[in-house]
Design a protein around this motif. Structure first.
Motif, short mmCIF file in Angstrom:
data_model
loop_
_atom_site.label_atom_id
_atom_site.label_comp_id
_atom_site.label_asym_id
_atom_site.label_seq_id
_atom_site.Cartn_x
_atom_site.Cartn_y
_atom_site.Cartn_z
N UNK A 108 0.85 -1.20 0.00
CA UNK A 108 0.00 0.00 0.00
C UNK A 108 0.88 1.25 0.00
N UNK A 109 1.94 1.23 0.81
CA UNK A 109 2.88 2.35 0.84
C UNK A 109 3.58 2.55 -0.50
N UNK A 110 3.92 1.44 -1.16
CA UNK A 110 4.56 1.53 -2.47
C UNK A 110 3.62 2.17 -3.50
N UNK A 111 2.37 1.73 -3.51
CA UNK A 111 1.41 2.26 -4.48
C UNK A 111 1.12 3.75 -4.23
N UNK A 112 1.00 4.12 -2.96
CA UNK A 112 0.76 5.53 -2.65
C UNK A 112 1.96 6.39 -3.07
N UNK A 113 3.15 5.91 -2.81
CA UNK A 113 4.35 6.67 -3.18
C UNK A 113 4.47 6.79 -4.70
N UNK A 143 -5.14 -4.02 -4.65
CA UNK A 143 -4.26 -2.90 -4.30
C UNK A 143 -4.77 -1.59 -4.91
N UNK A 144 -5.14 -1.64 -6.19
CA UNK A 144 -5.65 -0.45 -6.88
C UNK A 144 -6.93 0.07 -6.23
N UNK A 145 -7.86 -0.85 -5.90
CA UNK A 145 -9.12 -0.42 -5.29
C UNK A 145 -8.91 0.04 -3.85
N UNK A 146 -7.86 -0.47 -3.19
CA UNK A 146 -7.51 0.02 -1.85
C UNK A 146 -7.06 1.47 -1.92
N UNK A 147 -6.21 1.77 -2.90
CA UNK A 147 -5.74 3.15 -3.08
C UNK A 147 -6.93 4.05 -3.45
N UNK A 148 -7.83 3.54 -4.27
CA UNK A 148 -9.00 4.32 -4.71
C UNK A 148 -9.96 4.61 -3.56
N UNK A 149 -10.06 3.70 -2.60
CA UNK A 149 -11.04 3.88 -1.52
C UNK A 149 -10.44 4.40 -0.22
N UNK A 150 -9.13 4.22 -0.02
CA UNK A 150 -8.53 4.60 1.26
C UNK A 150 -7.64 5.85 1.19
N UNK A 151 -6.95 6.03 0.06
CA UNK A 151 -5.90 7.06 0.00
C UNK A 151 -6.48 8.46 -0.19
N UNK A 152 -5.69 9.43 0.24
CA UNK A 152 -6.14 10.82 0.19
C UNK A 152 -5.06 11.70 -0.45
N UNK A 153 -5.44 12.91 -0.78
CA UNK A 153 -4.49 13.90 -1.27
C UNK A 153 -3.78 13.46 -2.54
N UNK A 154 -2.46 13.62 -2.57
CA UNK A 154 -1.66 13.33 -3.76
C UNK A 154 -1.64 11.85 -4.13
#
Length: 273
Positions: A108-113, A143-154
């Motif tokens: 998750x950290x890798x995908x957000x970065x 992983x992609x749907x986790x970033x789409x539903x959990x991540x914020x900002x940049x």
């Protein structure tokens, strides 16, 4: 006349050579200073492979290959997609993310970065920072749907593309291998709920394109279908494509019976917004 024809052909091939040359690709270490969250495997490094089109239209897509959170299908679910997107003017960025081994924060950290990296380089790569999507296959779809539903900002994508995705972590419907590799075998029920991404959809979840096969016996089709239902319920624009056959893991392989139809439908959707 023959001379001018010959001269024209020379210019044509030189031009085509320049055009092809301008489609460049390169590799970047995602964590040059070392990862924020360490993996239990120090040899497992995160990278991105950037494929830039000759004429960028400002859009970029981060691609997350699948592999049950235990390995990565980097070709058919990763780098092989670059020409398709580049021909549309889209910059393709393929993520080689690290395996979680029960530590969900690692991939998750890798995908957000990687999402932040794309936006940090928006000016250098001729990109619109408000037109960056994420795409994933199978566990990469989780992983992609986790970033789409959990991540914020940049780190939050503007749209998502999911192929035969693992969506839920709930027993009975999840892909058990992906579940165990991401959360660990003795996972808590709270983690299972938090990373069942159909349960995390809100009105600000980005628009989605979802494709899967009706006869997928590896990842139950209900994963993608339930995710679509929740997107619809929350007024998020979404497109669901269920193909009659194909099983699991076809990626961009031309042997998939509905390959041409799928590619046309994806291209049409991408041109629709």
């Amino acid at each position: 006349m023959h001379y001018f024809k010959h001269l024209f052909l020379c210019f044509f091939f030189v031009f085509m050579g320049l055009e092809a040359h301008s489609q460049r690709s390169f590799e970047l270490n995602l964590w040059p200073q070392g990862p924020r969250v360490k993996s239990s495997d120090a040899t497992d490094t995160a990278k991105v492979y950037v494929f830039q089109p000759a004429k960028p239209n400002g859009r970029a897509i981060l691609i997350c290959p699948g592999g049950g959170y235990g390995m990565l299908a980097m070709g058919k679910e990763g780098t092989d997609w670059a020409p398709f997107f580049n021909n549309m003017g889209i910059t393709a960025v393929v993520l080689k993310y690290r395996m979680p081994r029960g530590k969900k924060e690692v991939p998750i950290g890798d995908a957000e970065e990687a999402m932040k990296l794309i936006r940090r380089n928006a000016r250098n790569w001729s990109l619109n920072p408000n037109d960056v999507g994420i795409m994933g296959f199978s566990a990469g779809g989780h992983l992609a749907s986790t970033i789409a539903t959990h991540s914020k900002g940049e780190a939050k994508p503007n749209f998502q593309i999911l192929f035969y995705p693992v969506i839920t972590m709930m027993p009975g419907y999840t892909h058990q291998g992906s579940h165990d590799n991401l959360l660990g075998r003795g996972s808590h029920k709270k983690d299972e709920r938090d990373y069942s991404n159909d349960m995390q959809v809100t009105r600000v979840t980005p628009r989605a394109w979802i494709a899967l096969s009706d006869d997928d016996h590896v990842v139950v089709p209900a994963n993608g279908v339930n995710y679509y239902t929740e997107l619809y319920r929350h007024d998020v624009p979404a497109s669901l494509h269920v193909y009659p056959s194909g099983g699991h893991g076809w990626g961009i392989l031309p042997g998939f019976r509905f390959h041409n139809q799928m590619m046309l439908e994806l291209e049409s959707w991408l041109r629709s917004f």
